[in-house]
Scaffold this motif. Structure first.
Motif, PDB file in Angstrom:
ATOM      1  N   UNK A  44       0.824  -1.215   0.000  1.00  0.00           N
ATOM      2  CA  UNK A  44       0.000   0.000   0.000  1.00  0.00           C
ATOM      3  C   UNK A  44       0.859   1.266   0.000  1.00  0.00           C
ATOM      4  N   UNK A  45       2.157   1.102   0.205  1.00  0.00           N
ATOM      5  CA  UNK A  45       3.082   2.233   0.177  1.00  0.00           C
ATOM      6  C   UNK A  45       3.619   2.413  -1.243  1.00  0.00           C
ATOM      7  N   UNK A  46       4.143   3.596  -1.552  1.00  0.00           N
ATOM      8  CA  UNK A  46       4.706   3.793  -2.906  1.00  0.00           C
ATOM      9  C   UNK A  46       5.883   2.857  -3.145  1.00  0.00           C
ATOM     10  N   UNK A  47       6.045   2.433  -4.380  1.00  0.00           N
ATOM     11  CA  UNK A  47       7.215   1.631  -4.744  1.00  0.00           C
ATOM     12  C   UNK A  47       8.460   2.518  -4.704  1.00  0.00           C
ATOM     13  N   UNK A  48       9.556   1.948  -4.228  1.00  0.00           N
ATOM     14  CA  UNK A  48      10.809   2.703  -4.094  1.00  0.00           C
ATOM     15  C   UNK A  48      11.162   3.428  -5.379  1.00  0.00           C
ATOM     16  N   UNK A  49      11.056   2.715  -6.517  1.00  0.00           N
ATOM     17  CA  UNK A  49      11.527   3.283  -7.788  1.00  0.00           C
ATOM     18  C   UNK A  49      10.645   4.402  -8.317  1.00  0.00           C
ATOM     19  N   UNK A  50       9.487   4.641  -7.677  1.00  0.00           N
ATOM     20  CA  UNK A  50       8.614   5.743  -8.098  1.00  0.00           C
ATOM     21  C   UNK A  50       8.892   7.021  -7.331  1.00  0.00           C
ATOM     22  N   UNK A  51       9.798   6.974  -6.369  1.00  0.00           N
ATOM     23  CA  UNK A  51      10.038   8.103  -5.470  1.00  0.00           C
ATOM     24  C   UNK A  51      11.338   8.822  -5.807  1.00  0.00           C
ATOM     25  N   UNK A  52      11.441  10.101  -5.440  1.00  0.00           N
ATOM     26  CA  UNK A  52      12.757  10.733  -5.469  1.00  0.00           C
ATOM     27  C   UNK A  52      13.640  10.085  -4.415  1.00  0.00           C
ATOM     28  N   UNK A  53      14.927  10.242  -4.547  1.00  0.00           N
ATOM     29  CA  UNK A  53      15.857   9.579  -3.632  1.00  0.00           C
ATOM     30  C   UNK A  53      15.564   9.940  -2.181  1.00  0.00           C
ATOM     31  N   UNK A  54      15.320  11.200  -1.900  1.00  0.00           N
ATOM     32  CA  UNK A  54      15.043  11.614  -0.518  1.00  0.00           C
ATOM     33  C   UNK A  54      13.803  10.923   0.021  1.00  0.00           C
ATOM     34  N   UNK A  55      12.772  10.785  -0.812  1.00  0.00           N
ATOM     35  CA  UNK A  55      11.558  10.104  -0.391  1.00  0.00           C
ATOM     36  C   UNK A  55      11.780   8.627  -0.166  1.00  0.00           C
ATOM     37  N   UNK A  56      12.609   7.999  -1.008  1.00  0.00           N
ATOM     38  CA  UNK A  56      12.913   6.581  -0.849  1.00  0.00           C
ATOM     39  C   UNK A  56      13.667   6.342   0.454  1.00  0.00           C
ATOM     40  N   UNK A  57      14.577   7.235   0.789  1.00  0.00           N
ATOM     41  CA  UNK A  57      15.335   7.076   2.035  1.00  0.00           C
ATOM     42  C   UNK A  57      14.426   7.200   3.255  1.00  0.00           C
ATOM     43  N   UNK A  58      13.499   8.153   3.203  1.00  0.00           N
ATOM     44  CA  UNK A  58      12.584   8.313   4.331  1.00  0.00           C
ATOM     45  C   UNK A  58      11.636   7.120   4.439  1.00  0.00           C
ATOM     46  N   UNK A  59      11.168   6.614   3.306  1.00  0.00           N
ATOM     47  CA  UNK A  59      10.302   5.433   3.319  1.00  0.00           C
ATOM     48  C   UNK A  59      11.030   4.247   3.951  1.00  0.00           C
ATOM     49  N   UNK A  60      12.291   4.074   3.630  1.00  0.00           N
ATOM     50  CA  UNK A  60      13.084   2.971   4.178  1.00  0.00           C
ATOM     51  C   UNK A  60      13.209   3.094   5.695  1.00  0.00           C
ATOM     52  N   UNK A  61      13.479   4.307   6.182  1.00  0.00           N
ATOM     53  CA  UNK A  61      13.556   4.523   7.633  1.00  0.00           C
ATOM     54  C   UNK A  61      12.220   4.218   8.291  1.00  0.00           C
ATOM     55  N   UNK A  62      11.135   4.702   7.672  1.00  0.00           N
ATOM     56  CA  UNK A  62       9.800   4.488   8.237  1.00  0.00           C
ATOM     57  C   UNK A  62       9.466   3.004   8.323  1.00  0.00           C
TER      58      UNK A  62
END
Length: 347
Positions: A52-70
């Protein structure tokens, strides 16, 4: 920490303890089975939530890093207590490299066995915070110090910067192990995914440079060959945390356009020789696109006369090291991995 994240973590910790048949129904209604393997029901449920979360490859790098932490926070278990945790720094070719030293409770006096740990995240995401629980777990369960390395990430720092950072840390620690309370005869390297790749490459580079070799290399579902597509890349291309699309996104950020993918620093499976490398434990997850290249690397080491133990966890996916305390089979896998660390560094 936001209230929403705390509530989400509490809900996840409650829901995964429901009967496994309920979890399967909530995650799609039937067990996931591929090549005779059945995905762990708790993990199947978490994957349904993660989808249900965005796919990593659809995000800007900063967003992908925050998603990973979350996700590391939400899906990770509790943080194990330590005798002390120290923030350190090592000199590197591009500036100082942040380190975090985990010292578990009740270590015997004297120089300690130490695992230098390189985190995963495709060379683009991941940091000390997103791997804090993993390193605490390994330090506590394996009864050794863990030194976590915050190497530089792409795309700000493309290949070979991460490798040069990690080799600089290895050179620094082995030059003065006493500064870290480390036993020079019992220092190993380890990491998961990209960190498994970095552990393999640091072992190869240390040998080539005449540096002290790690006592042991712990390669958790490592990246070992990006020069080709492997069958498991297709079989497990979607739905199991690491996807084929995400793998291409990571490499697109990490490698310059003119990078030689057969360079052993990019694909350690392509090394001319593996003779004399440290003993290794190679971890394979059953629902992981990287499993074929992990097995191939283990076979190549064994073929060169290196002592290798392969641990396969057929019900788990890539990324399971971040899930102990939530997924029971991930806990059991981490206990077995910790036993391998003790056997090679501690005992």
């Amino acid at each position: 920490m936001s209230i929403r994240r705390v509530i989400e973590k509490i809900l996840v910790s409650i829901l995964v303890r429901l009967p496994r048949s309920w979890l399967v129904k909530m995650a799609g209604g039937r067990p996931v089975m591929i090549e005779g393997k059945t995905l762990d029901p708790q993990l199947q449920f978490l994957l349904a939530l993660a989808a249900k979360r965005p796919a990593i490859e659809t995000l800007p790098v900063s967003g992908a890093r925050q998603l990973y932490r979350d996700m590391a926070y939400t899906f990770g278990g509790g943080a194990r207590g330590m005798a002390r945790v120290e923030e350190r720094r090592a000199p590197g070719p591009y500036g100082d490299i942040p380190l975090r030293l985990y010292v578990p409770n009740d270590l015997p006096p004297g120089p300690a066995p130490t695992l230098v740990y390189f985190h995963g995240g495709g060379f683009v995401i991941g940091d000390l915070e997103s791997y804090d629980r993993v390193c605490r777990y390994l330090a506590d369960a394996a009864r050794c110090q863990v030194l976590s390395v915050d190497y530089r990430l792409a795309p700000e720092h493309r290949f070979p910067v991460a490798i040069e950072d990690c080799l600089a840390v290895w050179r620094h620690v082995t030059a003065d192990p006493g500064d870290y309370g480390a036993d020079p005869a019992r220092i190993g390297v380890g990491g998961d995914s990209a960190g498994g790749h970095l552990s393999a490459v640091v072992s190869q580079q240390a040998k080539a440079a005449g540096l002290p070799l790690p006592r042991h290399q712990l390669l958790i579902y490592p990246v070992t060959d990006v020069s080709r597509e492997w069958a498991s890349h297709e079989t497990y291309a979607e739905g199991f945390l690491l996807t084929k699309a995400a793998m291409h996104w990571f490499m697109g950020h990490f490698l310059p356009d003119d990078a030689d993918r057969t360079d052993a620093r990019v694909s350690p499976l392509k090394a001319d020789s593996m003779d004399g490398l440290p003993a290794a434990t190679v971890i394979i997850a059953g629902f992981d696109p990287l499993q074929d290249e992990g097995r191939a690397y283990a076979a190549a080491l064994a073929g060169a006369g290196v002592a290798v133990k392969v641990l396969e966890f057929d019900t788990l996916t890539h990324g399971f090291v971040s899930l102990p305390g939530v997924v029971g089979s991930a806990d059991r896998a981490l206990q077995e991995i910790s036993s391998a660390i003790r056997a090679n560094l501690v005992n």
